[in-house]
Design a protein around this motif. Structure first.
Motif, mmCIF file in Angstrom:
data_model
loop_
_atom_site.group_PDB
_atom_site.id
_atom_site.type_symbol
_atom_site.label_atom_id
_atom_site.label_comp_id
_atom_site.label_asym_id
_atom_site.label_seq_id
_atom_site.Cartn_x
_atom_site.Cartn_y
_atom_site.Cartn_z
ATOM 1 N N SER A 130 0.842 -1.196 0.000
ATOM 2 C CA SER A 130 0.000 0.000 0.000
ATOM 3 C C SER A 130 0.875 1.243 0.000
ATOM 4 O O SER A 130 1.879 1.314 0.718
ATOM 5 C CB SER A 130 -0.909 0.026 1.229
ATOM 6 N N VAL A 131 0.474 2.229 -0.802
ATOM 7 C CA VAL A 131 1.144 3.518 -0.859
ATOM 8 C C VAL A 131 0.110 4.598 -0.573
ATOM 9 O O VAL A 131 -0.989 4.575 -1.135
ATOM 10 C CB VAL A 131 1.780 3.769 -2.242
ATOM 11 N N GLY A 132 0.453 5.545 0.293
ATOM 12 C CA GLY A 132 -0.451 6.640 0.621
ATOM 13 C C GLY A 132 0.290 7.957 0.662
ATOM 14 O O GLY A 132 1.273 8.158 -0.052
ATOM 15 N N GLY A 133 -0.189 8.859 1.514
ATOM 16 C CA GLY A 133 0.384 10.196 1.567
ATOM 17 C C GLY A 133 -0.292 11.114 0.567
ATOM 18 O O GLY A 133 -0.957 10.668 -0.363
ATOM 19 N N ILE A 134 -0.096 12.416 0.724
ATOM 20 C CA ILE A 134 -0.775 13.363 -0.151
ATOM 21 C C ILE A 134 -0.208 13.380 -1.561
ATOM 22 O O ILE A 134 -0.821 13.945 -2.469
ATOM 23 C CB ILE A 134 -0.738 14.786 0.434
ATOM 24 N N ALA A 135 0.952 12.741 -1.758
ATOM 25 C CA ALA A 135 1.573 12.741 -3.087
ATOM 26 C C ALA A 135 2.138 11.361 -3.429
ATOM 27 O O ALA A 135 3.160 11.260 -4.111
ATOM 28 C CB ALA A 135 2.673 13.790 -3.151
ATOM 29 N N LEU A 136 1.451 10.297 -2.990
ATOM 30 C CA LEU A 136 1.974 8.936 -3.154
ATOM 31 C C LEU A 136 3.419 8.864 -2.656
ATOM 32 O O LEU A 136 4.286 8.269 -3.296
ATOM 33 C CB LEU A 136 1.892 8.487 -4.622
ATOM 34 N N ASN A 137 3.639 9.430 -1.477
ATOM 35 C CA ASN A 137 4.989 9.567 -0.949
ATOM 36 C C ASN A 137 5.280 8.660 0.240
ATOM 37 O O ASN A 137 6.413 8.613 0.720
ATOM 38 C CB ASN A 137 5.239 11.011 -0.522
ATOM 39 N N GLU A 138 4.259 7.929 0.727
ATOM 40 C CA GLU A 138 4.461 7.089 1.900
ATOM 41 C C GLU A 138 4.174 5.619 1.577
ATOM 42 O O GLU A 138 3.087 5.284 1.125
ATOM 43 C CB GLU A 138 3.538 7.531 3.035
ATOM 44 N N LEU A 139 5.163 4.790 1.802
ATOM 45 C CA LEU A 139 4.951 3.343 1.738
ATOM 46 C C LEU A 139 4.350 2.942 3.080
ATOM 47 O O LEU A 139 5.004 3.006 4.121
ATOM 48 C CB LEU A 139 6.285 2.630 1.501
ATOM 49 N N THR A 140 3.090 2.580 3.081
ATOM 50 C CA THR A 140 2.368 2.389 4.345
ATOM 51 C C THR A 140 2.250 0.929 4.772
ATOM 52 O O THR A 140 1.990 0.645 5.938
ATOM 53 C CB THR A 140 0.957 2.990 4.245
ATOM 54 N N ARG A 141 2.425 -0.005 3.819
ATOM 55 C CA ARG A 141 2.342 -1.419 4.191
ATOM 56 C C ARG A 141 3.020 -2.277 3.142
ATOM 57 O O ARG A 141 2.847 -2.073 1.943
ATOM 58 C CB ARG A 141 0.884 -1.845 4.329
ATOM 59 N N VAL A 142 3.806 -3.229 3.610
ATOM 60 C CA VAL A 142 4.401 -4.240 2.729
ATOM 61 C C VAL A 142 4.349 -5.581 3.442
ATOM 62 O O VAL A 142 4.857 -5.715 4.557
ATOM 63 C CB VAL A 142 5.868 -3.924 2.362
ATOM 64 N N LYS A 143 3.735 -6.559 2.802
ATOM 65 C CA LYS A 143 3.744 -7.934 3.299
ATOM 66 C C LYS A 143 4.264 -8.861 2.210
ATOM 67 O O LYS A 143 3.885 -8.733 1.040
ATOM 68 C CB LYS A 143 2.336 -8.371 3.709
ATOM 69 N N LEU A 144 5.126 -9.764 2.600
ATOM 70 C CA LEU A 144 5.642 -10.790 1.698
ATOM 71 C C LEU A 144 5.336 -12.146 2.314
ATOM 72 O O LEU A 144 5.801 -12.449 3.417
ATOM 73 C CB LEU A 144 7.142 -10.625 1.484
#
Length: 353
Positions: A254-268
């Motif tokens: 998942s990527v969020g933030g006001i400018a697609l600037n935050e990697l908010t979740r990664v699962k492998l």
């Protein structure tokens, strides 16, 4: 170190953002050479805050005074502004969208080749840390099969935003997917490849405009898997969220933030990779993000290393996103599922309706 001479065509909010980025971080690499705007007030403000000459007409811009002209005028002017500059032998870097009509951009690409000048577009979110992270993962063979990829933009634009002479109009702008969400749609298909089939729905929920304030779409990706798009400017009273997510049979990102600037979740394989989040996120001051800085830095570094100007995003690559928008609009206009390979055109975008 040789400074690159910049012209800005349109001296509004976007040009001001560029100027701020350059003065804060890249003043040793760029110089303000020319500013163009039809409004005397905008030219006067630019002259007080920046160096260089200002003109009321784009015809005054000379290749002798400029290394790169950056187009930051309203959307409907982009293709014509580019044409004038390319014809005059000026390298053109055009903000999104690079044009509203596909054929205009194709003609400009041919003109740039004829004149031996550069023609590129701006999709700064491609250079964000989270987007680069996913791009690098996807280039590896173990990323897994895509199950679904989605973008969501839930923003607020009040009615006064659409009450000027160009926002929300088919001839000069289009709606939420061609103005606000185009960056997110570009990121979606830039990362995971073009759509195969798509279907969209649109309407106006809280705003009155020729085009749409809300658009939803879904479809299949050419490389496999499904995608969804949700975009609106009808949220009240302020912007709510913007995100990109991808689910594969191995990863959930998942990527969020006001400018697609935050990697908010990664699962492998079901394991949270929390250590990846901070390293592949970045802090931004506003919705423009840091991508313009990354882009300008890359251009100046290449120039100083090789003596050549290279644009990170070509006109051809920028044109892809306009084709996506046309396909989405065509689906609504024809009330049908669209095959992207048919290279369809909207009957409204960029047209007098």
């Amino acid at each position: 170190m040789s400074k690159l001479k910049l012209a800005f065509i349109g001296l509004g909010r976007a040009a001001q953002h560029y100027a701020e980025v350059i003065k804060e971080n890249l003043s040793d690499e760029y110089i303000f050479s020319v500013g163009v705007d039809q409004y005397a007030e905008s030219r006067s403000k630019w002259e007080k805050e920046n160096s260089g000459k200002t003109f009321a007409s784009i015809d005054e811009v000379s290749k002798d005074d400029v290394d790169i002209a950056i187009i930051t005028t309203p959307s409907g002017s982009h293709a014509e502004n580019s044409k004038v500059l390319l014809q005059n032998g000026v390298n053109v870097l055009c903000e999104k969208p690079i044009g509203l009509n596909v054929e205009d951009v194709v003609a400009n690409m041919a003109l740039a080749k004829e004149k031996s000048v550069l023609y590129g577009g701006v999709f700064q979110n491609r250079l964000n840390k989270p987007i680069k992270y996913i791009e690098n993962l996807f280039s590896q063979n173990d990323f897994g099969k895509i199950i679904s990829a989605s973008v969501k933009l839930q923003w607020c634009r009040l009615q006064d935003y659409y009450n000027d002479e160009w926002h929300g109009r088919w001839k000069t702008d289009g709606g939420v997917i061609s103005q606000q969400a185009i960056h997110h749609i570009d990121a979606l298909f830039y990362l995971f490849g073009p759509p195969e089939f798509l279907s969209g729905f649109s309407g106006n929920i809280n705003n009155k405009l020729e085009a749409e304030d809300t658009f939803v779409a879904s479809g299949t990706l050419l490389k496999g898997g499904f995608f969804t798009i949700e975009a609106t400017t009808a949220v009240r009273p302020e912007d709510f969220s913007a995100s990109l997510e991808v689910v594969t049979d191995k990863y959930q990102i998942s990527v969020g933030g006001i400018a697609l600037n935050e990697l908010t979740r990664v699962k492998l394989d079901g394991v949270e990779l929390s250590n990846e989040l901070k390293e592949n996120s970045e802090t931004v001051k506003n919705g423009y993000g840091n991508g313009h800085y990354h882009m300008l830095k890359e251009i100046s570094e290449n120039f100083n290393d090789s003596g050549k100007i290279i644009f990170p995003t070509s006109a051809e690559s920028s044109l892809d996103s306009i084709k996506y928008i046309h396909a989405l609009y065509s689906s609504v206009e024809n009330n049908s599922i669209i095959s992207f390979s048919d290279d369809v055109r909207s009957a409204k975008l960029g047209q007098d309706v």
